[in-house]
Design a protein around this motif. Sequence first.
Motif, mmCIF file in Angstrom:
data_model
loop_
_atom_site.group_PDB
_atom_site.id
_atom_site.type_symbol
_atom_site.label_atom_id
_atom_site.label_comp_id
_atom_site.label_asym_id
_atom_site.label_seq_id
_atom_site.Cartn_x
_atom_site.Cartn_y
_atom_site.Cartn_z
ATOM 1 N N LEU A 61 94.655 -18.890 -1.139
ATOM 2 C CA LEU A 61 93.894 -17.689 -1.729
ATOM 3 C C LEU A 61 92.543 -17.816 -0.807
ATOM 4 O O LEU A 61 91.888 -18.745 -0.801
ATOM 5 C CB LEU A 61 93.848 -17.970 -3.099
ATOM 6 N N ARG A 62 92.349 -16.491 -0.430
ATOM 7 C CA ARG A 62 90.947 -16.465 0.391
ATOM 8 C C ARG A 62 89.933 -15.705 -0.539
ATOM 9 O O ARG A 62 90.408 -14.420 -1.027
ATOM 10 C CB ARG A 62 91.217 -16.105 1.861
ATOM 11 N N PHE A 63 88.759 -15.765 -0.344
ATOM 12 C CA PHE A 63 87.624 -15.091 -1.114
ATOM 13 C C PHE A 63 86.681 -14.651 -0.206
ATOM 14 O O PHE A 63 86.039 -15.540 0.537
ATOM 15 C CB PHE A 63 87.028 -15.614 -2.446
ATOM 16 N N SER A 116 88.332 -24.593 2.550
ATOM 17 C CA SER A 116 87.252 -24.419 3.393
ATOM 18 C C SER A 116 86.145 -23.943 2.423
ATOM 19 O O SER A 116 86.536 -22.805 1.817
ATOM 20 C CB SER A 116 87.522 -23.394 4.680
ATOM 21 N N ALA A 117 84.938 -24.585 2.540
ATOM 22 C CA ALA A 117 84.083 -23.951 1.716
ATOM 23 C C ALA A 117 83.365 -22.624 2.280
ATOM 24 O O ALA A 117 83.741 -22.242 3.308
ATOM 25 C CB ALA A 117 82.824 -25.085 1.792
ATOM 26 N N PRO A 118 82.540 -22.062 1.906
ATOM 27 C CA PRO A 118 82.056 -20.661 1.919
ATOM 28 C C PRO A 118 81.319 -20.690 3.439
ATOM 29 O O PRO A 118 80.649 -21.703 3.553
ATOM 30 C CB PRO A 118 81.149 -20.162 1.004
ATOM 31 N N VAL A 167 81.209 -13.481 4.436
ATOM 32 C CA VAL A 167 81.515 -15.003 4.271
ATOM 33 C C VAL A 167 82.875 -15.310 3.612
ATOM 34 O O VAL A 167 83.224 -14.364 2.608
ATOM 35 C CB VAL A 167 80.495 -15.366 3.296
ATOM 36 N N ILE A 168 83.469 -16.361 3.829
ATOM 37 C CA ILE A 168 84.864 -16.602 3.505
ATOM 38 C C ILE A 168 85.038 -17.909 2.780
ATOM 39 O O ILE A 168 84.560 -18.989 3.250
ATOM 40 C CB ILE A 168 85.959 -16.120 4.384
ATOM 41 N N MET A 169 85.829 -18.062 1.902
ATOM 42 C CA MET A 169 86.167 -19.200 1.272
ATOM 43 C C MET A 169 87.919 -19.359 1.092
ATOM 44 O O MET A 169 88.420 -18.395 0.816
ATOM 45 C CB MET A 169 85.396 -19.586 0.058
ATOM 46 N N SER A 170 88.485 -20.648 1.368
ATOM 47 C CA SER A 170 89.692 -20.601 1.167
ATOM 48 C C SER A 170 90.209 -21.943 0.234
ATOM 49 O O SER A 170 89.820 -22.698 0.182
ATOM 50 C CB SER A 170 90.564 -20.979 2.629
#
Length: 297
Positions: free
Chosen positions: A117-119, A93-95, A105-108
């Motif tokens: 891993l998620r950011f 998933s994009a930001p 805001v999250i990105m996977s």
Amino acid sequence: MTRFPVTALRSVDLGTPDLARSEAFYRETWGLERVAAADGAVYLRATGSDHHVVALHRSDRTELKAVTFRLADSDDFDAISRNAIREGATLLSAPAPNPAPDGGVIMSLRGPEGGVLRFVRGDIRHEAKSPRPELPERLAHVNLNSTDVDRTAAFYQNALGFRLTDRSAAMAFVRCNSDHHAVVIAAAKVNGLNHVAFLMPTWEGVMRGAGRMIDAGYPIAWGVGRHGPGDNVFAYFIDPVGTVIEYTAEVLQVDDDYVVRGPEHWIWPPGRTDQWGIAPPKADHVKAAQLAVSYAA
């Protein structure tokens, strides 16, 4: 000083076949506090400022669903996704705005060995509570099993901007801030979760937490002792659904001048498993538990 695009390990998402039992354990025995519940998940904080350090999800089996890191800057989303895909990851998933209670805001991504891993950037933070010796402050590290340690360590360095701190015969230690390690990669025949470590304020907190666990009927699985790489005090336990967890303290603080040491340095005398020489050999059932938790599909 090195600029790290990832600034911290924030939280883990754990799948459990008995959500009520797992939540009761982590709240009443391990020392975390419930802060939110949404979409079948329970979010638990430590005494530090992170919104949560553990999210428990109802699942058919015990599993590691995700590891979440905090980013330094919004521009780092693009660089990390680009580098990670080049290094064999898949963008899940994009930001985008995070619909979960922690916000931001999250990105996977799915890493080359299968783990999610998620950011996150701009997530909700709490006011930190006054430290209590017997309660966890935050996550210290996550230890991941890997069928190819050097490949996985290279992924964390080349894709995510971590730095290698030490390499023992069986493990690679990588960092994203001054903590000696945020992620440990352990050689194994399977990929998945080895254990999750929670930082206590002091070594006495490790002992007090261990005493609370023993009183509640959870014996020390390995330890107490002091590790070699990282120099941290440790005590390992197994939670009610089979996840290996650790209380730790006094993690070595390093900077760019730290000299990386290899397997030839990290050697113990026969029969010794820690610096102090007091931790007993790890029991077979503990070794088995450290290999039993796989990544969520």
